[in-house]
Design a protein around this motif. Structure first.
Motif, PDB file in Angstrom:
ATOM      1  N   TRP A 220       0.841  -1.196   0.000  1.00 35.35           N
ATOM      2  CA  TRP A 220       0.000   0.000   0.000  1.00 35.35           C
ATOM      3  C   TRP A 220       0.873   1.242   0.000  1.00 35.35           C
ATOM      4  O   TRP A 220       2.048   1.217   0.381  1.00 35.35           O
ATOM      5  N   ASN A 221       0.281   2.352  -0.453  1.00 39.81           N
ATOM      6  CA  ASN A 221       0.978   3.630  -0.536  1.00 39.81           C
ATOM      7  C   ASN A 221       0.038   4.762  -0.161  1.00 39.81           C
ATOM      8  O   ASN A 221      -1.130   4.774  -0.584  1.00 39.81           O
ATOM      9  N   LEU A 222       0.537   5.713   0.616  1.00 36.86           N
ATOM     10  CA  LEU A 222      -0.151   6.965   0.890  1.00 36.86           C
ATOM     11  C   LEU A 222       0.821   8.094   0.566  1.00 36.86           C
ATOM     12  O   LEU A 222       1.913   8.145   1.136  1.00 36.86           O
ATOM     13  N   ARG A 283      -1.720  20.545  -5.159  1.00 38.18           N
ATOM     14  CA  ARG A 283      -1.627  19.576  -4.067  1.00 38.18           C
ATOM     15  C   ARG A 283      -2.180  18.236  -4.576  1.00 38.18           C
ATOM     16  O   ARG A 283      -3.247  18.198  -5.202  1.00 38.18           O
ATOM     17  N   ARG A 284      -1.445  17.162  -4.277  1.00 38.48           N
ATOM     18  CA  ARG A 284      -1.833  15.843  -4.773  1.00 38.48           C
ATOM     19  C   ARG A 284      -1.868  14.855  -3.608  1.00 38.48           C
ATOM     20  O   ARG A 284      -0.899  14.734  -2.842  1.00 38.48           O
ATOM     21  N   LEU A 285      -2.992  14.151  -3.466  1.00 37.05           N
ATOM     22  CA  LEU A 285      -3.169  13.106  -2.463  1.00 37.05           C
ATOM     23  C   LEU A 285      -3.438  11.794  -3.185  1.00 37.05           C
ATOM     24  O   LEU A 285      -4.330  11.725  -4.039  1.00 37.05           O
ATOM     25  N   VAL A 286      -2.692  10.754  -2.831  1.00 34.79           N
ATOM     26  CA  VAL A 286      -2.804   9.469  -3.515  1.00 34.79           C
ATOM     27  C   VAL A 286      -2.826   8.352  -2.485  1.00 34.79           C
ATOM     28  O   VAL A 286      -2.035   8.359  -1.526  1.00 34.79           O
ATOM     29  N   GLY A 287      -3.705   7.399  -2.681  1.00 38.21           N
ATOM     30  CA  GLY A 287      -3.730   6.185  -1.874  1.00 38.21           C
ATOM     31  C   GLY A 287      -3.991   4.981  -2.754  1.00 38.21           C
ATOM     32  O   GLY A 287      -4.876   5.029  -3.609  1.00 38.21           O
ATOM     33  N   ASP A 288      -3.214   3.919  -2.588  1.00 35.14           N
ATOM     34  CA  ASP A 288      -3.465   2.709  -3.375  1.00 35.14           C
ATOM     35  C   ASP A 288      -3.198   1.469  -2.535  1.00 35.14           C
ATOM     36  O   ASP A 288      -2.425   1.484  -1.574  1.00 35.14           O
ATOM     37  N   LEU A 289      -3.862   0.379  -2.904  1.00 32.45           N
ATOM     38  CA  LEU A 289      -3.776  -0.897  -2.199  1.00 32.45           C
ATOM     39  C   LEU A 289      -3.717  -2.013  -3.232  1.00 32.45           C
ATOM     40  O   LEU A 289      -4.507  -2.020  -4.180  1.00 32.45           O
ATOM     41  N   ASN A 290      -2.760  -2.936  -3.072  1.00 33.95           N
ATOM     42  CA  ASN A 290      -2.566  -4.014  -4.045  1.00 33.95           C
ATOM     43  C   ASN A 290      -2.356  -5.340  -3.321  1.00 33.95           C
ATOM     44  O   ASN A 290      -1.630  -5.404  -2.319  1.00 33.95           O
ATOM     45  N   LEU A 291      -2.976  -6.386  -3.838  1.00 34.30           N
ATOM     46  CA  LEU A 291      -2.819  -7.739  -3.298  1.00 34.30           C
ATOM     47  C   LEU A 291      -2.278  -8.647  -4.400  1.00 34.30           C
ATOM     48  O   LEU A 291      -2.849  -8.717  -5.494  1.00 34.30           O
ATOM     49  N   THR A 292      -1.178  -9.334  -4.115  1.00 32.16           N
ATOM     50  CA  THR A 292      -0.541 -10.226  -5.081  1.00 32.16           C
ATOM     51  C   THR A 292      -0.537 -11.652  -4.533  1.00 32.16           C
ATOM     52  O   THR A 292      -0.126 -11.871  -3.378  1.00 32.16           O
ATOM     53  N   VAL A 293      -0.991 -12.591  -5.356  1.00 26.92           N
ATOM     54  CA  VAL A 293      -1.024 -14.017  -4.982  1.00 26.92           C
ATOM     55  C   VAL A 293      -0.175 -14.784  -5.985  1.00 26.92           C
ATOM     56  O   VAL A 293      -0.615 -15.064  -7.109  1.00 26.92           O
ATOM     57  N   PRO A 294       1.058 -15.156  -5.624  1.00 30.85           N
ATOM     58  CA  PRO A 294       1.897 -15.925  -6.547  1.00 30.85           C
ATOM     59  C   PRO A 294       1.505 -17.398  -6.535  1.00 30.85           C
ATOM     60  O   PRO A 294       0.976 -17.918  -5.543  1.00 30.85           O
ATOM     61  N   PHE A 295       1.762 -18.090  -7.639  1.00 36.91           N
ATOM     62  CA  PHE A 295       1.467 -19.526  -7.710  1.00 36.91           C
ATOM     63  C   PHE A 295       2.465 -20.199  -8.643  1.00 36.91           C
ATOM     64  O   PHE A 295       3.118 -19.559  -9.471  1.00 36.91           O
ATOM     65  N   ARG A 296       2.565 -21.508  -8.507  1.00 38.48           N
ATOM     66  CA  ARG A 296       3.442 -22.312  -9.358  1.00 38.48           C
ATOM     67  C   ARG A 296       2.776 -23.657  -9.604  1.00 38.48           C
ATOM     68  O   ARG A 296       2.332 -24.333  -8.661  1.00 38.48           O
ATOM     69  N   LEU A 297       2.694 -24.063 -10.880  1.00 39.26           N
ATOM     70  CA  LEU A 297       2.138 -25.346 -11.286  1.00 39.26           C
ATOM     71  C   LEU A 297       3.207 -26.113 -12.045  1.00 39.26           C
ATOM     72  O   LEU A 297       3.415 -25.895 -13.238  1.00 39.26           O
ATOM     73  N   LYS A 306      -2.983 -10.567  -9.420  1.00 41.80           N
ATOM     74  CA  LYS A 306      -2.833  -9.288  -8.724  1.00 41.80           C
ATOM     75  C   LYS A 306      -4.086  -8.452  -8.925  1.00 41.80           C
ATOM     76  O   LYS A 306      -4.625  -8.367 -10.034  1.00 41.80           O
ATOM     77  N   ALA A 307      -4.550  -7.824  -7.841  1.00 44.42           N
ATOM     78  CA  ALA A 307      -5.726  -6.960  -7.915  1.00 44.42           C
ATOM     79  C   ALA A 307      -5.536  -5.804  -6.942  1.00 44.42           C
ATOM     80  O   ALA A 307      -4.799  -5.914  -5.950  1.00 44.42           O
ATOM     81  N   GLY A 308      -6.194  -4.699  -7.243  1.00 46.10           N
ATOM     82  CA  GLY A 308      -6.060  -3.555  -6.356  1.00 46.10           C
ATOM     83  C   GLY A 308      -6.863  -2.366  -6.814  1.00 46.10           C
ATOM     84  O   GLY A 308      -7.628  -2.433  -7.790  1.00 46.10           O
ATOM     85  N   GLY A 309      -6.669  -1.262  -6.119  1.00 47.28           N
ATOM     86  CA  GLY A 309      -7.380  -0.035  -6.445  1.00 47.28           C
ATOM     87  C   GLY A 309      -6.561   1.176  -6.048  1.00 47.28           C
ATOM     88  O   GLY A 309      -5.576   1.083  -5.306  1.00 47.28           O
ATOM     89  N   LYS A 310      -6.982   2.341  -6.552  1.00 47.60           N
ATOM     90  CA  LYS A 310      -6.228   3.566  -6.315  1.00 47.60           C
ATOM     91  C   LYS A 310      -7.180   4.758  -6.330  1.00 47.60           C
ATOM     92  O   LYS A 310      -8.113   4.816  -7.145  1.00 47.60           O
ATOM     93  N   VAL A 311      -6.943   5.698  -5.439  1.00 49.84           N
ATOM     94  CA  VAL A 311      -7.716   6.935  -5.378  1.00 49.84           C
ATOM     95  C   VAL A 311      -6.736   8.101  -5.412  1.00 49.84           C
ATOM     96  O   VAL A 311      -5.749   8.123  -4.663  1.00 49.84           O
ATOM     97  N   THR A 312      -7.000   9.077  -6.276  1.00 48.60           N
ATOM     98  CA  THR A 312      -6.140  10.256  -6.406  1.00 48.60           C
ATOM     99  C   THR A 312      -6.993  11.516  -6.383  1.00 48.60           C
ATOM    100  O   THR A 312      -8.027  11.585  -7.055  1.00 48.60           O
ATOM    101  N   GLN A 313      -6.559  12.486  -5.619  1.00 52.11           N
ATOM    102  CA  GLN A 313      -7.210  13.802  -5.627  1.00 52.11           C
ATOM    103  C   GLN A 313      -6.156  14.863  -5.903  1.00 52.11           C
ATOM    104  O   GLN A 313      -5.111  14.903  -5.256  1.00 52.11           O
TER     105      GLN A 313
END
Length: 455
Positions: A220-222, A283-297, A306-313
Motif C-alpha cells: 500500500w501507498n499513501l 496539491r496531490r493526495l494518492v492512496g493505493d492498495l494491491n494484493l498479489t497471490v503468486p502460484f506455481r504449477l 494481482k488486484a487492487g485499487g487507487k484513489v487520487t485527488q
C-alpha cells in the motif's frame, strides 16, 4: 510518467511537467523502466513508466559529504558549486533505518542565442531560389539558478514486513536578465531588455508498506505532495528604431548581418512594455492498495494474480496577471527615454565567440523601477489577459485485476483489465475588456466545467 518510490510527482508548470531536482542520486536504490503499461499502472502512463526507487539505510553506518565547483568561461564565473551531505544508520537490531540529507547548488546558465527566419524568392536563373533574411535576433542572457533541499527517510523491516516513510523538501530560485537586438523585415529593429524572477517550492511525503502473509503479498501507498511556483515579477521593454540596413545585406549569414546592422540610439522610441506575475499551486493526495497471490504449477509454469485499487485527488489553482504598457497617454518619466536605459556597466564579451555583436547595451533592471512608478498604466490586454486564471479539483478512481503467466523462460502473458474514472471540476476566471487596448470593463467572470472521463 515519472514516479519516486512508487508515488507520482506533483506538477510545477502549466504543461504539467515535474521537477526531479530535489531527488539526489545518493538517495536512490535503483531505477525501474517499463516501456509498456500493464493493468496495475495508471491509464495516463500510456508512454511507459520510470520509477525512481528509494534506497534503504545500509546496515553499516554511512556518512557522506561532497562538494563540487565549476567555472562558466562565457561569463568568467567561478561562483558555482554543488554540495551534498548525508548520514544514515540502522537501529534496534537493524530493524529501523534513518537517513537524512541536505543539498545546495548554484549554477550560471547564461548563454548567447541567435535566431533567424528566411524568405525564398526567385533568382536570376531558372529554378533558382534566393533566400534572404526576414527576421534575425541575437540575445545575451544571464541566468542564475539556486537550489536547496533536504530529505528525511525512515524504513522499518522485520519478519518479511516493511514500512517506509519518506519526506523531501526543496526550493529553487531563478533570476534571468536578457538583452536582445531584433531585426524585423521592413528595416525596423528592436532593442529589448527584459528580466524574470521565479521561485519554486516543493514538498512530498510518502508512507508505504509491504506485508507477507499466508503466501500472499499486500502492499500500500499513501502519498502527499505540494508545489508552488511563483513568478513575482517579469518585465520586458521594447524600443524600436527605423534604422536603415547600412552595409548589412539580407543575403549574408545572420551573424554578419546583425554585426553590420546600424543602431540609431538617438532616435529610439518606446514601443511597449509587458509585465507578468503568476502564482500556481498544486496539491496531490494518492492512496493505493494491491494484493498479489503468486502460484506455481509444476517446474515450467508459474505466475501470479494481482488486484487492487487507487484513489487520487488533485487540487490546482493558477493566478496570473499580465499587463501591457503602450506608448500613449503616459506621464513624463525619465525611464520612458531610451537613453536612460543605456549602460556602460555591463560587458557582454564576445557574443557567439565574436561572430556577431549585440549592438546596444541596456540595463534590464530598470524594469523594476519603471513598473513601480507606472503600475497603474499597465493595461489588461485582450490578447494576453486573463492568462491561466483557474482553480480546479480532479478525482480519479481506479480498480484492476490481472494475471501474469510465465511459460518457462521463453513466454510471458499478462492479461488483465483496469477501470478508471476521472471526475474534473474546474472554474476559469476571465475579464471582459473594451475593444482594443483597455482597462477591465467589469468584475471578474467565472465559468465552471464539470466533466467525467471513463477508461
Amino acid at each position: 510518467t515519472g514516479f519516486v518510490g512508487g508515488g507520482s510527482r506533483v506538477s510545477v508548470s502549466q504543461d504539467r511537467g515535474s521537477d526531479l531536482s530535489g531527488i539526489s542520486s545518493e538517495n536512490l536504490g535503483g531505477i525501474e523502466v517499463f516501456k509498456a503499461i500493464t493493468p496495475d499502472m495508471d491509464a495516463g502512463a500510456i508512454g511507459g513508466v520510470v520509477n525512481l526507487q528509494l534506497a534503504k539505510a545500509k546496515v553499516e553506518p554511512e556518512y557522506t559529504a561532497r562538494l563540487y565547483g565549476s567555472y562558466n568561461a562565457m561569463h568568467n564565473d567561478f561562483a558555482q558549486y554543488k554540495g551534498f551531505i548525508k548520514g544514515s544508520r540502522r537501529f534496534f537490531n537493524n530493524s529501523l533505518g534513518i537517513q537524512a540529507s541536505f543539498n545546495a547548488e548554484r549554477r550560471n546558465r547564461g548563454r548567447d542565442r541567435l535566431t533567424a527566419q528566411y524568405f525564398g524568392k526567385e533568382g536570376e536563373n531558372e529554378n533558382e531560389k534566393v533566400w534572404q533574411i526576414t527576421q534575425a535576433a541575437i540575445e545575451d542572457r544571464l541566468e542564475t539558478r539556486k537550489r536547496m533541499g533536504g530529505s528525511l527517510i525512515f524504513d522499518w523491516e522485520k519478519n518479511g514486513q516493511s514500512i517506509m516513510f519518506s519526506n523531501f523538501i526543496n526550493t529553487t530560485s531563478q533570476h534571468i536578465e536578457y538583452r536582445m537586438h531584433n531585426y524585423v523585415d521592413g528595416a525596423e529593429t528592436f532593442v529589448i531588455p527584459g528580466l524574470r524572477d521565479q521561485d519554486l517550492n516543493m514538498m512530498s511525503n510518502a508512507l508505504k508498506g509491504k506485508h507477507n502473509f499466508l503466501g500472499m503479498i499486500l502492499d500500500w501507498n499513501l502519498v502527499h505532495s505540494l508545489s508552488r511556483t511563483e513568478v513575482p515579477f517579469t518585465h520586458e521593454m521594447k524600443f524600436y528604431e527605423q534604422a536603415g540596413l547600412g552595409d548589412a545585406d539580407r543575403l549574408m549569414n545572420p551573424e554578419e548581418f546583425l554585426a553590420l546592422l546600424p543602431v540609431d540610439t538617438v532616435n529610439m522610441a518606446v514601443r511597449q512594455a509587458e509585465s507578468d506575475q503568476m502564482d500556481m499551486q498544486e496539491r496531490r493526495l494518492v492512496g493505493d492498495l494491491n494484493l498479489t497471490v503468486p502460484f506455481r504449477l509444476g517446474s515450467g509454469f508459474s505466475g501470479m494474480f494481482k488486484a487492487g485499487g487507487k484513489v487520487t485527488q488533485i487540487d490546482r489553482s493558477s493566478d496570473q496577471n499580465t499587463g501591457l504598457l503602450v506608448a500613449a497617454g503616459l506621464p513624463d518619466d525619465p525611464l520612458l527615454n531610451p537613453q536612460n536605459w543605456l549602460t556602460d556597466d555591463y560587458d557582454p564579451g564576445k557574443v557567439l565567440n565574436g561572430k556577431t555583436d549585440l549592438g546596444v547595451i541596456t540595463d534590464p533592471t530598470h524594469g523594476y523601477t519603471l513598473y513601480e512608478r507606472l503600475e497603474s498604466y499597465y493595461q489588461v490586454s485582450p490578447f494576453y489577459g486573463p492568462n491561466n486564471d483557474y482553480s480546479g479539483t480532479e478525482n480519479i478512481y481506479a480498480a484492476y485485476g490481472m494475471l501474469k503467466l510465465n511459460f518457462g523462460s521463453w513466454l510471458t502473458l499478462i492479461p488483465g483489465v483496469r477501470y478508471e474514472k476521472d471526475n474534473n471540476i474546474y472554474s476559469v476566471y476571465y475579464r471582459m475588456t473594451t475593444s482594443g487596448w483597455g482597462t477591465p470593463s467589469g468584475e471578474l467572470s467565472k465559468n465552471s466545467e464539470d466533466f467525467d472521463d471513463d477508461y
